[in-house]
Design a protein around this motif. Structure first.
Motif, short mmCIF file in Angstrom:
data_model
loop_
_atom_site.label_atom_id
_atom_site.label_comp_id
_atom_site.label_asym_id
_atom_site.label_seq_id
_atom_site.Cartn_x
_atom_site.Cartn_y
_atom_site.Cartn_z
N HIS A 97 0.81 -1.22 0.00
CA HIS A 97 0.00 0.00 0.00
C HIS A 97 0.85 1.27 0.00
O HIS A 97 0.36 2.34 -0.37
CB HIS A 97 -0.95 0.01 1.20
N GLN A 100 0.95 2.78 -3.41
CA GLN A 100 -0.34 3.11 -4.01
C GLN A 100 -0.86 4.44 -3.49
O GLN A 100 -0.46 4.89 -2.41
CB GLN A 100 -1.36 1.99 -3.70
N VAL A 104 -6.69 4.44 -3.16
CA VAL A 104 -6.64 3.07 -3.67
C VAL A 104 -6.41 2.09 -2.53
O VAL A 104 -7.06 1.06 -2.42
CB VAL A 104 -5.54 2.91 -4.74
N GLY A 108 -8.85 -0.96 -0.98
CA GLY A 108 -8.34 -2.33 -1.00
C GLY A 108 -8.18 -2.98 0.35
O GLY A 108 -7.57 -4.05 0.44
N ALA A 113 -6.59 -4.60 -3.95
CA ALA A 113 -5.47 -3.65 -4.03
C ALA A 113 -4.21 -4.22 -3.39
O ALA A 113 -3.49 -3.53 -2.69
CB ALA A 113 -5.84 -2.31 -3.38
#
Length: 376
Positions: A97, A100, A104, A108, A113
């Motif tokens: 993460h 990202q 997003v 997720g 994600a």
């Protein structure tokens, strides 16, 4: 590389699309040029591609196309491993993460994600779907349809990766299975037995892995992941309909518009708050709303540039030599095209979706280069 005509046509076509995409915002006075950014990024990725291609294809010779298949399939296999690792180990998910956008990563939480992708939802699922066609093409041409443990393991990874990315990928699996059964080269009964063997082994392997997972992961699989991946089956058994939340929403994203919008578009791509214009993300609808029918036709013409040369090559080879391989190649390219047109019903794919466009660029380039090497 630049001497490849298909490369020149694609870059010329993309340049036309970029210029065309500036016109609606100017003509309608909306100053909406948001979509142009995506095409400029696509242009830069293609430039990087023609620089990297000779390096990756060093010594490949007439196996360039098969090497591209291997590279793409292995990339999606690696994405699946990353997704599985992130699902099983939350600390790994936290690391994923970090790469990202915050919105997003928030969407997720749980089981989505979990891939190293700019868009780990529809875009990645579309890529997985296209990858299934590559997998079965490679299985037929490289391995003559013979299934090994390594191929089953790789296919299993792709299926699991699709669970995390999105159900859209299974559209590609369905088309790939159709391709597998209608290509020439093996008796139908043998294909059926091999296909059945694959899914039996995947099922047994999946159950074996499930039983060794920690209890909390098992609960997440049965309570969240499987209901999401097979929502249409859960819906059928519970309510008697093969529908999902996504299909219900998609049906509402196509609606009646006036003839002026149909012909000339509205020149609006996004709303001031960043949401899609008229709150639809359906591909065909968004193209018409922004470009109108004529601009949409230009976008589709650009998309066809990725298929025109490979289809012509495989068709001419089939007519001239009547080889089974040429028939299988022609079918492969036609189904790739059909896959992108089907997916465009749900989201913007044709000529636009970054992940599939880059894959098609590599595939069409390698296929044409192999043909040239054979004819030299």
């Amino acid at each position: 590389m630049i001497k490849q005509r298909i490369v020149g046509y694609i870059f010329l076509g993309l340049t036309v699309v970029i210029l065309l995409s500036c016109l609606p915002g100017l003509i309608h006075g909306t100053s909406d040029f948001y979509i142009v950014r995506g095409f400029i990024l696509q242009f830069s990725l293609f430039l990087g591609g023609i620089i990297a291609y000779p390096i990756w294809m060093e010594g490949a010779g007439e196996r360039q196309f098969l090497r591209i298949l291997d590279i793409i399939i292995c990339c999606f296999g690696a994405q699946s491993v990353i997704e599985i690792a992130g699902f099983i180990a939350p600390p790994i998910a936290n690391v994923i993460h970090l790469f990202q956008k915050e919105e997003v990563a928030e969407i997720g939480v749980g089981f989505r994600a979990l891939a190293l992708s700019g868009n780990p939802f529809f875009d990645l699922a579309a890529g997985f779907g296209l990858c299934y066609l590559l997998f079965f093409y490679r299985l037929i041409t490289e391995y003559a349809g013979k299934i090994s443990i390594s191929q089953i393991a790789l296919f299993t990874l792709l299926v699991i990766g699709t669970f995390f990315a999105g159900r859209t990928g299974f559209v590609g699996l369905l088309i790939a299975v159709i391709y597998y059964f209608i290509v020439m080269g093996q008796p139908l009964y043998r294909k059926f037995l091999q296909f059945l063997t694959i899914f039996l082994l995947i099922g047994l392997g999946g159950l074996s892995i499930y039983w060794v997972l920690p209890f909390e992961i098992q609960s997440l699989v049965t309570g969240t992941l499987l209901p999401f991946a097979f929502e249409f089956l859960y819906s059928y058994f519970d309510e008697g309909t093969l529908t999902t939340v996504s299909t219900d929403m998609l049906s509402e994203m196509y609606f009646t518009i006036d003839w002026q919008t149909f012909i000339f578009g509205d020149g609006k791509y996004i709303n001031p708050d960043g949401s899609y214009y008229l709150y639809t993300d359906a591909g065909y609808m968004r193209n018409i709303l922004f470009y109108g029918i004529f601009g949409t036709m230009v976008l589709f013409a650009y998309h066809l540039l990725f298929f025109n040369r490979p289809i012509r090559i495989s068709l001419s080879e089939l007519i001239a030599r009547g080889k089974i391989g040429s028939y299988n190649d022609l079918l492969f390219w036609l189904l790739l095209l059909i896959y992108t047109l089907v997916l465009h019903y749900k989201g913007e794919v044709v000529g636009f979706l970054m992940i599939t466009q880059v894959m098609l660029f590599w595939l069409s380039l390698a296929y044409c280069k192999v043909f040239l090497k054979r004819t030299v």
